[in-house]
Design a protein around this motif. Structure first.
Motif, PDB file in Angstrom:
ATOM      1  N   PRO A  88       7.140  -2.580  -2.327  1.00 34.85           N
ATOM      2  CA  PRO A  88       6.383  -2.974  -3.525  1.00 34.85           C
ATOM      3  C   PRO A  88       4.939  -3.370  -3.202  1.00 34.85           C
ATOM      4  CG  PRO A  88       7.756  -4.796  -2.806  1.00 34.85           C
ATOM      5  CD  PRO A  88       8.049  -3.660  -1.870  1.00 34.85           C
ATOM      6  N   ASP A  89       4.196  -2.457  -2.617  1.00 39.36           N
ATOM      7  CA  ASP A  89       2.810  -2.768  -2.252  1.00 39.36           C
ATOM      8  C   ASP A  89       1.958  -1.516  -2.409  1.00 39.36           C
ATOM      9  OD1 ASP A  89       0.404  -3.441  -1.161  1.00 39.36           O
ATOM     10  OD2 ASP A  89       1.199  -4.075   0.787  1.00 39.36           O
ATOM     11  N   PRO A  90       1.191  -1.435  -3.505  1.00 41.21           N
ATOM     12  CA  PRO A  90       0.375  -0.233  -3.743  1.00 41.21           C
ATOM     13  C   PRO A  90      -0.700  -0.018  -2.673  1.00 41.21           C
ATOM     14  CG  PRO A  90      -0.081  -1.937  -5.403  1.00 41.21           C
ATOM     15  CD  PRO A  90       1.050  -2.436  -4.570  1.00 41.21           C
ATOM     16  N   GLN A  91      -1.015  -1.058  -1.946  1.00 46.32           N
ATOM     17  CA  GLN A  91      -2.066  -0.920  -0.921  1.00 46.32           C
ATOM     18  C   GLN A  91      -1.525  -0.495   0.444  1.00 46.32           C
ATOM     19  OE1 GLN A  91      -3.686  -4.855  -2.516  1.00 46.32           O
ATOM     20  NE2 GLN A  91      -5.313  -4.157  -1.150  1.00 46.32           N
ATOM     21  N   LEU A  92      -0.208  -0.323   0.514  1.00 45.11           N
ATOM     22  CA  LEU A  92       0.408   0.020   1.792  1.00 45.11           C
ATOM     23  C   LEU A  92       0.089   1.465   2.157  1.00 45.11           C
ATOM     24  CD1 LEU A  92       2.419  -1.334   3.821  1.00 45.11           C
ATOM     25  CD2 LEU A  92       4.243  -0.239   2.536  1.00 45.11           C
ATOM     26  N   ARG A  93      -0.693   1.686   3.200  1.00 44.41           N
ATOM     27  CA  ARG A  93      -0.943   3.050   3.676  1.00 44.41           C
ATOM     28  C   ARG A  93      -1.340   3.043   5.140  1.00 44.41           C
ATOM     29  NH1 ARG A  93      -4.916   2.051   0.076  1.00 44.41           N
ATOM     30  NH2 ARG A  93      -3.859   3.239  -1.534  1.00 44.41           N
ATOM     31  N   TRP A  94      -1.107   4.180   5.787  1.00 49.85           N
ATOM     32  CA  TRP A  94      -1.421   4.317   7.210  1.00 49.85           C
ATOM     33  C   TRP A  94      -2.931   4.337   7.410  1.00 49.85           C
ATOM     34  CZ3 TRP A  94       0.625   3.510  11.715  1.00 49.85           C
ATOM     35  CH2 TRP A  94       0.023   4.051  12.861  1.00 49.85           C
ATOM     36  N   ASN A  95      -3.415   3.586   8.368  1.00 44.36           N
ATOM     37  CA  ASN A  95      -4.834   3.559   8.711  1.00 44.36           C
ATOM     38  C   ASN A  95      -4.982   4.183  10.092  1.00 44.36           C
ATOM     39  OD1 ASN A  95      -7.363   2.800   9.767  1.00 44.36           O
ATOM     40  ND2 ASN A  95      -7.456   1.001   8.405  1.00 44.36           N
ATOM     41  N   ASP A  96      -5.520   5.396  10.092  1.00 43.65           N
ATOM     42  CA  ASP A  96      -5.633   6.170  11.333  1.00 43.65           C
ATOM     43  C   ASP A  96      -6.518   5.471  12.358  1.00 43.65           C
ATOM     44  OD1 ASP A  96      -4.334   8.324  12.224  1.00 43.65           O
ATOM     45  OD2 ASP A  96      -5.654   9.840  11.335  1.00 43.65           O
ATOM     46  N   GLU A  97      -7.572   4.880  11.829  1.00 39.02           N
ATOM     47  CA  GLU A  97      -8.558   4.233  12.694  1.00 39.02           C
ATOM     48  C   GLU A  97      -7.937   3.059  13.454  1.00 39.02           C
ATOM     49  OE1 GLU A  97     -12.719   2.275  11.556  1.00 39.02           O
ATOM     50  OE2 GLU A  97     -12.321   4.192  10.543  1.00 39.02           O
ATOM     51  N   GLU A 131      -2.461  -8.203   0.013  1.00 38.05           N
ATOM     52  CA  GLU A 131      -2.620  -9.643   0.250  1.00 38.05           C
ATOM     53  C   GLU A 131      -1.330 -10.385  -0.094  1.00 38.05           C
ATOM     54  OE1 GLU A 131      -4.546 -13.039   1.428  1.00 38.05           O
ATOM     55  OE2 GLU A 131      -5.225 -10.959   1.662  1.00 38.05           O
ATOM     56  N   ILE A 132      -0.878 -11.237   0.810  1.00 37.55           N
ATOM     57  CA  ILE A 132       0.305 -12.072   0.555  1.00 37.55           C
ATOM     58  C   ILE A 132      -0.090 -13.235  -0.352  1.00 37.55           C
ATOM     59  CG2 ILE A 132       1.940 -13.647   1.698  1.00 37.55           C
ATOM     60  CD1 ILE A 132       1.689 -11.698   4.151  1.00 37.55           C
TER      61      ILE A 132
END
Lengths: 348, 296
Positions: free
Chosen positions: A277-286, A294-295
């Motif tokens: 349940p986190d729309p900001q969850l994504r892989w950051n290649d860098e 944010e919690i």
């Protein structure tokens, strides 16, 4: 174990199944070269044992931390324990009873480890019952459906293991040794949680909805289990991290462990078919890590201060069981004293 | 069983476990379940007409496991949470050992969860003793003392059963229930010979459990039939040995074995239960029944 080719049983599901655990468990605790001076032992990354001299603050920090850990195991029996009578199959019932038993056992190891520092279990339980010592805030959330037993195993036990694997190398010997065994058993718990959710996600529509709902509710509290931010700007604000690291009690910052946990759980959620349940969850290649949102630290502090959904219920239950059992413990002590006296008299 | 908490009682009240009796279990498991193939045709097995008897044994273990599970997080000390959890697990294992076999000989082919989760109250064959609500710790130790003493004598008898599977399950169970009896005995002695309060509470518990005991030794139709075939044990033949075991413990505990009771529970073996049974089943079964056909 899962009878399919999607989940490889040899693939680590939690931190206790990684090389980090093996390394910690095999950590050399020979200490024949540096004597028994506290600072020298800490500097040499060797273990402090109960009879060694140690600073009072080191002792107090450990008592507080080990007690809090023990209390978490004992209070942690409640959210799942109340599903024992309702488990949906006999196999699940048997596994759940064994799991809650393990938690009681972990509590006992940990109280024993704390007792090596010169305090007894009764005093620690009194502090728990009087609200003077805390337990993990995660157990102040309710277990609403059967799927919560799965989510607790998968996420809560998974987060706990991530925190505890480094403790297998804690500078205090009895705590470190307790953690080596506890982590091994927690690893089974985490797998059974995963398996509960796996079955639900491959079941009926209602079962899938139940699993998703549980993950929705437990994901953020599980991330908060690693504690408040303690890297970057937050590092300057103090807290226990710096001193505990210098003493070899803590090995990694809260934020680093949290990141490792997210990185480990996201692929597992994908295998389960659960949407975190986190729309900001994504892989950051860098960064080579997953970014996440944010919690809600306001909620975290609120629950920690005692104002969570189940704070009152957990402590009331614990106190009631303890108070109702007082006459039994008194009887056992009276019996033991009576018969110890008899034995002495007959020996004299 | 791992735990004998707190003060040790110097003289063991029950005999040590000496007979491993594992070979029967293992040989029974190696062979295919007799009747397993035949169950596909849906016909009951006339050569094994004792499913009803075995159901009584399995349901006793299942229902008591359910009750003991309620103690976890409610016990007087953490060691006892673990110990009662162990007893519950053993009993659950005994029930799970029997249900699939019963399904293979009663012609229905039912599995363990069909028996546990999908039967209504009138189909259960357990005695009233095990379905009673959880009382105080003395009540539980009184119940565990009587029930495990009964199970020790029962399973000792069943190890000679003419049915290899029943003998195998009993051989394994016998080792477990000896520990249960030991555990209950140690506590009854500590409580009886502890403080004035614990003595009074333990004595009162022995009196409260009394009405539920006679039923354990009733020779109902199913047990007469099973005993006649050499498969089962006639319950009435267990009575004297069980009472003798309990009486030894009660005496060491400085308590008095109460005698007689106006009301005696009856009917469990034919599906007549007491009020707590319905609530117990509701809790046991409600999730499974809310999701028909689901697997967990």
């Amino acid at each position: 174990m899962y009878g399919n080719d999607v989940i490889d049983p040899n693939e680590p599901l939690n931190a206790a199944e990684t090389d980090a655990y093996e390394a910690a468990a095999e950590h050399d605790d020979q200490r024949d070269t540096v004597g028994d001076d506290f600072d020298a032992l800490i500097a040499a990354d060797q273990r402090i044992e109960p009879r060694d001299a140690m600073p009072d603050t080191y002792r107090e920090t450990l008592i507080r931390q080990i007690a809090q850990h023990a209390h978490s195991e004992i209070i942690g029996m409640q959210p799942e324990g109340n599903w024992i009578t309702r488990a949906p199959s006999l196999r699940r019932k048997a596994i759940l009873i064994a799991k809650v038993q393990d938690e009681a056992g972990h509590g006992l190891y940990l109280y024993s480890a704390a007792e090596t520092l010169g305090i007894d279990r009764q005093e620690l339980l009194d502090r728990l019952h009087d609200g003077k010592q805390k337990y993990s805030s995660i157990f102040n959330y309710p277990t609403l459906t059967w799927a919560d037993c799965g989510a607790i195993g998968w996420l809560v036990d998974g987060a706990a293991i991530m925190n505890q694997v480094p403790l297998c190398r804690c500078s205090y010997g009895p705590y470190a040794r307790a953690m080596i065994r506890v982590c091994k058993e927690e690893s089974f718990h985490q797998r059974q949680g995963f398996e509960i959710l796996w079955n639900l996600m491959r079941g009926t529509e209602a079962q899938r909805a139940m699993a998703q709902d549980a993950a929705d509710r437990w994901w953020w509290p599980a991330l908060a289990m690693f504690g408040p931010p303690d890297t970057g700007d937050a590092a300057a604000k103090g807290g226990h991290t710096e001193q505990s690291m210098a003493w070899g009690i803590k090995r990694f910052a809260n934020d680093d462990l949290r990141q490792k946990f997210v990185d480990m759980m996201v692929p597992q959620a994908e295998k389960l078919g659960i949407v975190l349940p986190d729309p900001q969850l994504r892989w950051n290649d860098e960064r080579g890590h997953y970014d996440f949102g944010e919690i809600d630290w306001d909620e975290f502090w609120q629950v920690l201060r005692g104002d969570g959904p189940c704070n009152a219920e957990r402590i009331t239950h614990r106190r009631r069981a303890h108070d109702e059992g007082a006459w039994v413990r008194e009887a056992a002590n009276a019996y033991a004293a009576k018969h110890a006296t008899t034995a002495e008299e007959s020996a004299a | 069983m791992s735990d004998h908490a707190t003060a040790p009682v110097t003289e063991p009240v029950t005999e040590p476990v000496t007979d491993p009796a594992t070979s029967a279990t293992e040989s029974a498991r190696r062979e295919p379940l007799p009747g397993a193939a035949g169950s596909a045709d849906g016909g009951a097995h006339d050569d094994k007409p004792y499913a009803g008897y075995l159901l009584g044994l399995a349901d006793d273990a299942m229902v008591y496991a359910q009750r003991l599970g309620e103690w976890m997080t409610n016990a007087p000390q953490i060691e006892e949470d673990m110990a009662l959890g162990n007893v519950a697990l053993d009993l659950l294992g005994q029930a799970r050992g029997l249900y699939p076999y019963i399904g293979s000989i009663d012609g229905t082919g039912r599995g363990e969860d069909d028996y546990a989760m999908l039967r209504d109250e009138r189909e259960w064959r357990n005695v009233h003793l095990v379905e009673q609500e959880r009382g105080d710790f003395a009540d539980e130790m009184a119940r565990l003392l009587w029930f495990s003493a009964y199970q020790v004598e029962l399973h000792a008898g069943l190890t000679d059963s003419s049915d290899d599977i029943v003998a195998g399950v009993a051989g394994k169970a016998l080792k477990e229930v000896r520990y249960h009896l030991d555990h209950a005995s140690l506590w009854v002695v500590r409580l009886g010979d502890g403080t004035d309060e614990s003595h009074a509470r333990m004595q009162a518990a022995l009196e409260r459990v009394l009405p539920q005991l006679a039923e354990l030794f009733d020779d109902d139709e199913a047990s007469v039939l099973a005993a006649g075939l050499g498969v089962g044990v006639l319950p009435s033949t267990l009575h004297d040995a069980v009472v003798a075991r309990v009486a030894r413990v009660v005496e060491q505990a400085t308590l008095t074995l109460p005698d007689g009771s106006r009301w005696r529970s009856r009917g469990g073996r034919s599906g007549i239960h007491s009020r707590p049974m319905g609530s117990l089943l509701a809790e046991l079964q409600h999730i499974a029944r809310s999701h028909p056909g689901a697997t967990w």
